[in-house]
Design a protein around this motif. Sequence first.
Motif, short mmCIF file in Angstrom:
data_model
loop_
_atom_site.label_atom_id
_atom_site.label_comp_id
_atom_site.label_asym_id
_atom_site.label_seq_id
_atom_site.Cartn_x
_atom_site.Cartn_y
_atom_site.Cartn_z
N ILE A 1 0.92 -1.24 0.09
CA ILE A 1 -0.07 -0.02 -0.01
C ILE A 1 0.88 1.33 0.09
O ILE A 1 0.70 2.25 -0.71
CB ILE A 1 -1.06 0.16 1.27
N GLU A 2 2.15 1.23 0.71
CA GLU A 2 3.02 2.46 0.70
C GLU A 2 3.40 2.72 -0.70
O GLU A 2 3.38 3.65 -1.11
CB GLU A 2 4.14 2.15 1.78
N GLY A 3 3.78 1.44 -1.42
CA GLY A 3 4.21 1.46 -2.77
C GLY A 3 3.12 2.25 -3.60
O GLY A 3 3.63 2.96 -4.53
N VAL A 4 1.87 1.69 -3.61
CA VAL A 4 0.78 2.12 -4.32
C VAL A 4 0.52 3.74 -4.32
O VAL A 4 0.57 4.55 -5.08
CB VAL A 4 -0.34 1.39 -3.98
N ILE A 5 0.58 4.16 -2.83
CA ILE A 5 0.33 5.29 -2.65
C ILE A 5 1.44 6.50 -3.03
O ILE A 5 1.31 7.51 -3.71
CB ILE A 5 0.18 5.72 -1.14
N THR A 6 2.69 6.12 -2.68
CA THR A 6 3.69 6.71 -3.60
C THR A 6 3.72 6.98 -4.98
O THR A 6 4.13 7.95 -5.32
CB THR A 6 5.08 6.05 -2.99
N ILE A 7 3.57 5.94 -5.78
CA ILE A 7 3.33 5.73 -7.14
C ILE A 7 2.02 6.67 -7.72
O ILE A 7 2.33 7.48 -8.66
CB ILE A 7 3.38 4.44 -7.73
N LEU A 8 0.86 6.71 -6.88
CA LEU A 8 -0.31 7.28 -7.37
C LEU A 8 0.19 8.77 -6.93
O LEU A 8 -0.32 9.85 -7.92
CB LEU A 8 -1.29 7.01 -6.41
N PHE A 9 0.69 9.09 -5.94
CA PHE A 9 1.23 10.44 -5.54
C PHE A 9 2.11 11.13 -6.58
O PHE A 9 2.00 12.28 -7.18
CB PHE A 9 1.85 10.73 -4.26
N ALA A 10 3.14 10.39 -7.13
CA ALA A 10 3.89 10.82 -8.07
C ALA A 10 3.34 11.04 -9.51
O ALA A 10 3.48 11.79 -10.20
CB ALA A 10 5.17 9.79 -8.24
N ALA A 11 2.27 10.19 -9.79
CA ALA A 11 1.43 10.37 -10.81
C ALA A 11 0.81 11.53 -11.18
O ALA A 11 0.50 12.31 -12.29
CB ALA A 11 0.55 9.04 -11.25
N VAL A 12 -0.04 11.95 -9.79
CA VAL A 12 -0.97 12.83 -9.85
C VAL A 12 0.18 14.33 -10.09
O VAL A 12 -0.42 15.13 -10.98
CB VAL A 12 -1.55 13.09 -8.48
#
Length: 419
Positions: A188-199
């Motif tokens: 979940i930490e990885g998903v949130i980090t990558i989504l944040f970078a995508a936004v």
Amino acid sequence: MRKTALKKYKSWKHIPLALQIVIAIILAVILGTLLGSQSANNADLINHLVIPCNLILKALRALATPLIMLAILHSFLTADIPGKAGRRLAVLLLTNTTVAIFIGLFVANVLQPGSWGRLAPPVSKEALITKTFDPWSLIQDIVPDSVLKPLVDNNVIQLIFLALAFGIVLRGLKAQQISEDKTDYQVIEGVITILFAAVIRILHWIIALVPLAVFGIVAKTVALQGFAPFKALGAFILAVLLALFLQACYYLLRVKFGSWVKPKSLLRGGSEALLTAFSTASSTATTPITFEALLKKIGLRESSASLGALVGSNFNNDGTALYEAMSALFIAQVLGLHLSLPQQLIVVLTSIFASVGAAGIPEAGLVTMTLVFTSVGLPTEYIALLVTVDWFLDRCRTAINVMGDMTVSCLLDGKHRKV
Ligand code: ASP
């Protein structure tokens, strides 16, 4: 033919954004003056000029909720916040931000920068600003009806309530898993980090289009209303600069009386960080330099430096809070609307939340500002007018955001130097 267009685009891309905006303004003034001389014949074209700007504002509004949500979740999952110092940090952040907003509102109320120009509201005045301050309904409103509703309604207070709840829970789960030697939380930490970078990357695309929006809105405004609204914008810039300056004085006073660090040393030691903040318009990009300055040049303990510069920088955006509150008041003034004291209290509250949710990247304040406007029923399309000056004011408020982080670190380090 395609190759030349591509080449032109590439050389345009290499021009710094601030210069692109200046070029857009100059071209827009020329076009606006030409169109304005025959505005009756060109009415259709003039009205369509604003389309890119409206699209960009819509995109910013759409990004606001995921950006806030992900920024807060990301901070909670990755930041290192020890218990007692964490509470002290929270109190310091809240007081500094509240002072910043009151300074902003005070300056905007006294100088009335919006009274230097007038714009016609898009709908009747009565239809605007229908929301009044009712603390009881505000408290009832904090809890959303459903988890997805705040994301859809762009309700900043509910959104931050949700983000904080999930952030605290995920942080607790992560700590529990680490103590049990489990690693499930990493997904979940990885998903949130990558989504944040995508936004953030999508936000960069939108920002790249800002010169086009500025071109359209300036050309339309000049064609229809001449230069009067820009006089008000000039007054607004001066008012914001004055308010930011007062906030900087407040920081220096707090450091003088609440820390062993001398205000002069803060300015001298932190000058590189402040300049970097001004030139990058990103407090996150400045973080390593801020941390280094606090540690090596000013001589704080590592724990205080990291709490202020690394943790604080995620939540502490006093310059942004001040700017958002002033912008709401300014646009109300330009439209000839009066924001009553209770309505200004809503602005105070939502600006606190919006600044907590603003990521430390360029133009993030502009994104979360849409939520402040919505909270008091101000039309968000007028944020377009602010887009024309935001590239400059963003830099200035970012420097104050970073100075706020440094001040918090100095205060956390205490009145006596500990080595
Ligand atoms: N650019 C600011 C920062 O990085 C945020 C904002 O747009 O207000 O701190």
